[in-house]
Scaffold this active site. Structure first.
Site, PDB file in Angstrom:
ATOM      1  N   LYS A  34       0.817  -1.219   0.000  1.00  0.00           N
ATOM      2  CA  LYS A  34       0.000   0.000   0.000  1.00  0.00           C
ATOM      3  C   LYS A  34       0.848   1.266   0.000  1.00  0.00           C
ATOM      4  N   LEU A  35       2.136   1.117   0.313  1.00  0.00           N
ATOM      5  CA  LEU A  35       3.028   2.280   0.508  1.00  0.00           C
ATOM      6  C   LEU A  35       2.436   3.233   1.539  1.00  0.00           C
ATOM      7  N   TYR A  78       3.889 -10.394   4.516  1.00  0.00           N
ATOM      8  CA  TYR A  78       4.592  -9.519   5.468  1.00  0.00           C
ATOM      9  C   TYR A  78       3.786  -8.279   5.835  1.00  0.00           C
ATOM     10  N   THR A  97      -5.573  -3.581   8.885  1.00  0.00           N
ATOM     11  CA  THR A  97      -4.571  -4.295   8.075  1.00  0.00           C
ATOM     12  C   THR A  97      -4.258  -5.673   8.649  1.00  0.00           C
ATOM     13  N   THR A 121       5.160 -12.569  14.717  1.00  0.00           N
ATOM     14  CA  THR A 121       6.127 -12.029  15.671  1.00  0.00           C
ATOM     15  C   THR A 121       6.144 -12.836  16.963  1.00  0.00           C
ATOM     16  N   ASP A 122       7.289 -12.790  17.653  1.00  0.00           N
ATOM     17  CA  ASP A 122       7.370 -13.430  18.974  1.00  0.00           C
ATOM     18  C   ASP A 122       6.526 -12.698  20.022  1.00  0.00           C
ATOM     19  N   GLU A 123       6.105 -11.469  19.700  1.00  0.00           N
ATOM     20  CA  GLU A 123       5.341 -10.688  20.683  1.00  0.00           C
ATOM     21  C   GLU A 123       3.980 -11.296  20.999  1.00  0.00           C
ATOM     22  N   TYR A 148      -0.782  -3.699  18.857  1.00  0.00           N
ATOM     23  CA  TYR A 148      -0.056  -4.332  17.747  1.00  0.00           C
ATOM     24  C   TYR A 148       0.007  -5.839  17.923  1.00  0.00           C
ATOM     25  N   SER A 149       0.540  -6.288  19.070  1.00  0.00           N
ATOM     26  CA  SER A 149       0.773  -7.731  19.208  1.00  0.00           C
ATOM     27  C   SER A 149      -0.535  -8.508  19.313  1.00  0.00           C
ATOM     28  N   LYS A 152      -1.633  -9.072  15.783  1.00  0.00           N
ATOM     29  CA  LYS A 152      -0.814 -10.119  15.154  1.00  0.00           C
ATOM     30  C   LYS A 152      -1.248 -11.499  15.686  1.00  0.00           C
ATOM     31  N   ASN A 177      13.148  -9.753  17.129  1.00  0.00           N
ATOM     32  CA  ASN A 177      13.467  -8.414  16.591  1.00  0.00           C
ATOM     33  C   ASN A 177      14.522  -8.468  15.490  1.00  0.00           C
ATOM     34  N   LEU A 204      16.567   6.317  25.343  1.00  0.00           N
ATOM     35  CA  LEU A 204      16.326   4.989  25.907  1.00  0.00           C
ATOM     36  C   LEU A 204      15.046   5.034  26.744  1.00  0.00           C
ATOM     37  N   TYR A 205      14.096   4.142  26.426  1.00  0.00           N
ATOM     38  CA  TYR A 205      12.850   4.111  27.205  1.00  0.00           C
ATOM     39  C   TYR A 205      13.132   3.561  28.608  1.00  0.00           C
TER      40      TYR A 205
HETATM   41  P1  NAD Z   1       7.237  -2.336   8.156  1.00  0.00           P
HETATM   42  O1  NAD Z   1       6.317  -1.459   8.921  1.00  0.00           O
HETATM   43  O2  NAD Z   1       8.625  -1.885   7.888  1.00  0.00           O
HETATM   44  O3  NAD Z   1       6.592  -2.664   6.720  1.00  0.00           O
HETATM   45  C1  NAD Z   1       5.234  -2.968   6.562  1.00  0.00           C
HETATM   46  C2  NAD Z   1       4.911  -2.861   5.076  1.00  0.00           C
HETATM   47  O4  NAD Z   1       3.526  -3.233   4.895  1.00  0.00           O
HETATM   48  C3  NAD Z   1       5.070  -1.446   4.518  1.00  0.00           C
HETATM   49  O5  NAD Z   1       5.733  -1.486   3.277  1.00  0.00           O
HETATM   50  C4  NAD Z   1       3.631  -0.962   4.342  1.00  0.00           C
HETATM   51  O6  NAD Z   1       3.471  -0.022   3.284  1.00  0.00           O
HETATM   52  C5  NAD Z   1       2.907  -2.277   4.054  1.00  0.00           C
HETATM   53  N1  NAD Z   1       1.484  -2.217   4.398  1.00  0.00           N
HETATM   54  C6  NAD Z   1       0.937  -1.772   5.560  1.00  0.00           C
HETATM   55  N2  NAD Z   1      -0.408  -1.881   5.496  1.00  0.00           N
HETATM   56  C7  NAD Z   1      -0.707  -2.404   4.278  1.00  0.00           C
HETATM   57  C8  NAD Z   1      -1.919  -2.755   3.639  1.00  0.00           C
HETATM   58  N3  NAD Z   1      -3.115  -2.583   4.230  1.00  0.00           N
HETATM   59  N4  NAD Z   1      -1.847  -3.286   2.399  1.00  0.00           N
HETATM   60  C9  NAD Z   1      -0.647  -3.466   1.776  1.00  0.00           C
HETATM   61  N5  NAD Z   1       0.522  -3.136   2.326  1.00  0.00           N
HETATM   62  C10 NAD Z   1       0.487  -2.624   3.576  1.00  0.00           C
HETATM   63  O7  NAD Z   1       7.211  -3.741   8.896  1.00  0.00           O
HETATM   64  P2  NAD Z   1       8.383  -4.801   9.115  1.00  0.00           P
HETATM   65  O8  NAD Z   1       9.128  -4.448  10.321  1.00  0.00           O
HETATM   66  O9  NAD Z   1       9.065  -5.022   7.836  1.00  0.00           O
HETATM   67  O10 NAD Z   1       7.501  -6.095   9.465  1.00  0.00           O
HETATM   68  C11 NAD Z   1       7.018  -6.934   8.420  1.00  0.00           C
HETATM   69  C12 NAD Z   1       6.281  -8.114   9.026  1.00  0.00           C
HETATM   70  O11 NAD Z   1       7.158  -8.823   9.881  1.00  0.00           O
HETATM   71  C13 NAD Z   1       5.092  -7.713   9.884  1.00  0.00           C
HETATM   72  O12 NAD Z   1       4.057  -8.645   9.667  1.00  0.00           O
HETATM   73  C14 NAD Z   1       5.610  -7.799  11.308  1.00  0.00           C
HETATM   74  O13 NAD Z   1       4.566  -8.102  12.201  1.00  0.00           O
HETATM   75  C15 NAD Z   1       6.574  -8.955  11.172  1.00  0.00           C
HETATM   76  N6  NAD Z   1       7.703  -8.976  12.120  1.00  0.00           N
HETATM   77  C16 NAD Z   1       8.507  -7.872  12.266  1.00  0.00           C
HETATM   78  C17 NAD Z   1       9.620  -7.953  13.101  1.00  0.00           C
HETATM   79  C18 NAD Z   1      10.570  -6.777  13.269  1.00  0.00           C
HETATM   80  O14 NAD Z   1      11.522  -6.872  14.029  1.00  0.00           O
HETATM   81  N7  NAD Z   1      10.393  -5.660  12.561  1.00  0.00           N
HETATM   82  C19 NAD Z   1       9.875  -9.139  13.806  1.00  0.00           C
HETATM   83  C20 NAD Z   1       9.018 -10.233  13.648  1.00  0.00           C
HETATM   84  C21 NAD Z   1       7.950 -10.136  12.788  1.00  0.00           C
HETATM   85  O1  DAU Z   2       9.848  -8.854  18.603  1.00  0.00           O
HETATM   86  C1  DAU Z   2       9.448  -8.601  17.293  1.00  0.00           C
HETATM   87  C2  DAU Z   2       8.919  -7.191  17.175  1.00  0.00           C
HETATM   88  O2  DAU Z   2      10.055  -6.327  17.218  1.00  0.00           O
HETATM   89  C3  DAU Z   2       8.116  -6.946  15.901  1.00  0.00           C
HETATM   90  O3  DAU Z   2       6.946  -7.717  15.956  1.00  0.00           O
HETATM   91  C4  DAU Z   2       7.753  -5.478  15.739  1.00  0.00           C
HETATM   92  O4  DAU Z   2       7.114  -5.258  14.492  1.00  0.00           O
HETATM   93  C5  DAU Z   2       9.024  -4.657  15.811  1.00  0.00           C
HETATM   94  O5  DAU Z   2       8.700  -3.274  15.760  1.00  0.00           O
HETATM   95  C6  DAU Z   2       9.778  -4.958  17.099  1.00  0.00           C
HETATM   96  O6  DAU Z   2       9.018  -4.516  18.235  1.00  0.00           O
HETATM   97  P1  DAU Z   2       9.704  -3.748  19.478  1.00  0.00           P
HETATM   98  O7  DAU Z   2       8.642  -2.942  20.133  1.00  0.00           O
HETATM   99  O8  DAU Z   2      10.516  -4.679  20.290  1.00  0.00           O
HETATM  100  O9  DAU Z   2      10.738  -2.806  18.633  1.00  0.00           O
HETATM  101  P2  DAU Z   2      11.165  -1.286  18.775  1.00  0.00           P
HETATM  102  O10 DAU Z   2      12.241  -1.094  17.761  1.00  0.00           O
HETATM  103  O11 DAU Z   2      10.015  -0.358  18.742  1.00  0.00           O
HETATM  104  O12 DAU Z   2      11.808  -1.235  20.228  1.00  0.00           O
HETATM  105  C7  DAU Z   2      12.849  -2.127  20.620  1.00  0.00           C
HETATM  106  C8  DAU Z   2      13.133  -1.872  22.091  1.00  0.00           C
HETATM  107  O13 DAU Z   2      13.739  -0.585  22.230  1.00  0.00           O
HETATM  108  C9  DAU Z   2      11.893  -1.845  22.971  1.00  0.00           C
HETATM  109  O14 DAU Z   2      12.216  -2.398  24.236  1.00  0.00           O
HETATM  110  C10 DAU Z   2      11.581  -0.355  23.107  1.00  0.00           C
HETATM  111  C11 DAU Z   2      12.952   0.258  23.101  1.00  0.00           C
HETATM  112  N1  DAU Z   2      13.062   1.625  22.531  1.00  0.00           N
HETATM  113  C12 DAU Z   2      12.485   1.885  21.323  1.00  0.00           C
HETATM  114  C13 DAU Z   2      12.635   3.128  20.741  1.00  0.00           C
HETATM  115  C14 DAU Z   2      11.968   3.442  19.406  1.00  0.00           C
HETATM  116  C15 DAU Z   2      13.836   2.573  23.178  1.00  0.00           C
HETATM  117  O15 DAU Z   2      14.380   2.341  24.280  1.00  0.00           O
HETATM  118  N2  DAU Z   2      14.006   3.814  22.605  1.00  0.00           N
HETATM  119  C16 DAU Z   2      13.427   4.114  21.401  1.00  0.00           C
HETATM  120  O16 DAU Z   2      13.616   5.250  20.921  1.00  0.00           O
END
Ligand code: NAD
Ligand code: DAU
Length: 332
Positions: A34-35, A78, A97, A121-123, A148-149, A152, A177, A204-205
């Site tokens: 969807k961008l 994804y 979504t 996700t592991d969440e 979010y979680s 998912k 992550n 840092l949170y």
């Molecule tokens: P991201 O937010 O970087 O990317 C999400 C993508 O989905 C974007 O390109 C967005 O435009 C697209 N999108 C959103 N809504 C849409 C819709 N309605 N239709 C079509 N496209 C849509 O996310 P990410 O970090 O790359 O995560 C990708 C997948 O992996 C997710 O399902 C997330 O739950 C899972 N995941 C992420 C992590 C992580 O560490 N980031 C870890 C485990 C699992």
């Molecule tokens: O575990 C998998 C998940 O990892 C995915 O399902 C999610 O899509 C992905 O966003 C990620 O979730 P987290 O919430 O763990 O990631 P985030 O990068 O937001 O934060 C990582 C950790 O860092 C978390 O404990 C919060 C902390 N944090 C985050 C931000 C943005 C900070 O301390 N400071 C920050 O500025």
């Protein structure tokens, strides 16, 4: 050669997967994305035109999805709203979504009899105490904490129901992550790297004791290809690379790698409901399907990621100011 439909392929992990598939297989890839604010078409620049196509659209658009499934052999899903902090601010897009979008894809998989792999996700398992000797396994009960979680977790349960009730040929993976190139600057590691580049102190949170189990996005991609190839229909596989680190240690590593004093960061308002620790036991994936991660050295992977953000400022700069303004409005 297979025709893969990859939803969310312009996002962080999806775009890493598309690059991995083009480099390591002869599959053709069509991305449906969807961008949203999180998607970036530039993350897919340079892919060969004869093996790659891009469609901008919503996974909840049943007519569009139906046509794309008709032309695919397998679908890797994804697309999601992925950021916990955003889900605390405005949960609604997460339901649209992650729940309705996944439902729409499952109905198309059912109609067309397509192989479907759901990225999760592991969440979904909630969090662990810091001293808990157990890690998450495929049999850990679901206990999600955030909007979010929980969406998912709901999407995972939809996939399981469509397998059992309708015979959809699906698998699920739950990964920890990810870090690496093409990650949006809202996320922890790229936020801190780009803060340092901009002369802003990392944030840092809370106390920074929260633990995440880091895996390089390229290892996530190889695991997903392994599951597509060898995974058993109806099964769930946890993906992790034994990368547990607390947030304070990660910030200090980033600062040191970027030539800054390791205490040059600020503690800011903690995330509401902040999960304490995630940790993955990926024995099933390794023992049953023979997968192994490649990136065993977190500091080396982090250094390469820092280099990527230094070299690709034009990719992340357009999102940086708005992202920091959002965090500043919440004291983060
Ligand atoms: P991201 O937010 O970087 O990317 C999400 C993508 O989905 C974007 O390109 C967005 O435009 C697209 N999108 C959103 N809504 C849409 C819709 N309605 N239709 C079509 N496209 C849509 O996310 P990410 O970090 O790359 O995560 C990708 C997948 O992996 C997710 O399902 C997330 O739950 C899972 N995941 C992420 C992590 C992580 O560490 N980031 C870890 C485990 C699992
Ligand atoms: O575990 C998998 C998940 O990892 C995915 O399902 C999610 O899509 C992905 O966003 C990620 O979730 P987290 O919430 O763990 O990631 P985030 O990068 O937001 O934060 C990582 C950790 O860092 C978390 O404990 C919060 C902390 N944090 C985050 C931000 C943005 C900070 O301390 N400071 C920050 O500025």
């Amino acid at each position: 050669m297979a025709r893969l439909l990859v939803t969310g392929g312009a996002g962080f992990i999806g775009s890493n997967f598309v690059h991995h598939v083009i480099a390591h297989t002869d599959h053709h890839v069509t991305v449906l994305d969807k961008l949203t604010y999180a998607g970036n078409r530039a993350s897919l620049d340079g892919l060969p035109e004869d093996r790659f196509a891009f469609v901008q659209g919503d996974i909840a658009d049943a007519t569009l999805v139906d046509g794309l499934f008709a032309d695919a052999d397998a679908v890797v899903h994804y697309a999601a709203e992925s950021h916990n902090d955003n889900s605390l601010d405005n949960p609604r897009p997460f339901l649209d979504t992650n729940i309705i979008g996944t439902y729409t894809l499952l109905e198309a998989a059912r109609k067309h009899g397509r192989r479907f792999h759901h990225i999760s996700t592991d969440e979904v398992y909630g969090d662990l105490e810091l001293d808990d000797p157990q890690r998450f396994t495929e049999s850990t009960p679901y206990n999600p904490s955030s909007p979010y979680s929980s969406t998912k977790a709901g999407s995972d349960l939809l996939v399981r129901a469509w397998v059992r009730s309708f015979g959809v040929q699906a698998t699920i993976s739950n990964c920890s992550n990810n870090y690496g190139p093409y990650q949006h600057v809202e996320k922890f590691i790229p936020r801190q790297i780009t803060n340092v580049i901009r002369g802003i102190r990392p944030k840092l949170y809370g106390a920074g004791e929260n633990v995440r189990d880091w895996i390089h996005a390229d290892d996530h991609s190889s695991a997903v290809l392994t599951i597509l190839d060898k995974g058993e229909i109806g099964e769930t596989y946890l993906i992790g690379a034994d990368g547990e680190k607390n947030n304070k240690d990660v910030v200090e590593l980033i600062l040191q790698a970027m030539g800054q004093p390791k205490d040059a960061y600020d503690h800011v308002t903690d995330r509401a409901g902040h999960d304490l620790r995630y940790a993955i036991d990926s024995t099933k994936l390794r023992a049953e399907l023979g997968w192994q991660p490649t990136y065993q050295d977190f500091e080396a992977g982090l250094a390469a990621t820092i280099d990527w953000y230094r070299e690709n400022e034009s990719w992340w700069a357009p999102a940086k100011d708005a992202t920091e303004a959002f965090y500043a409005s919440k004291g983060q």
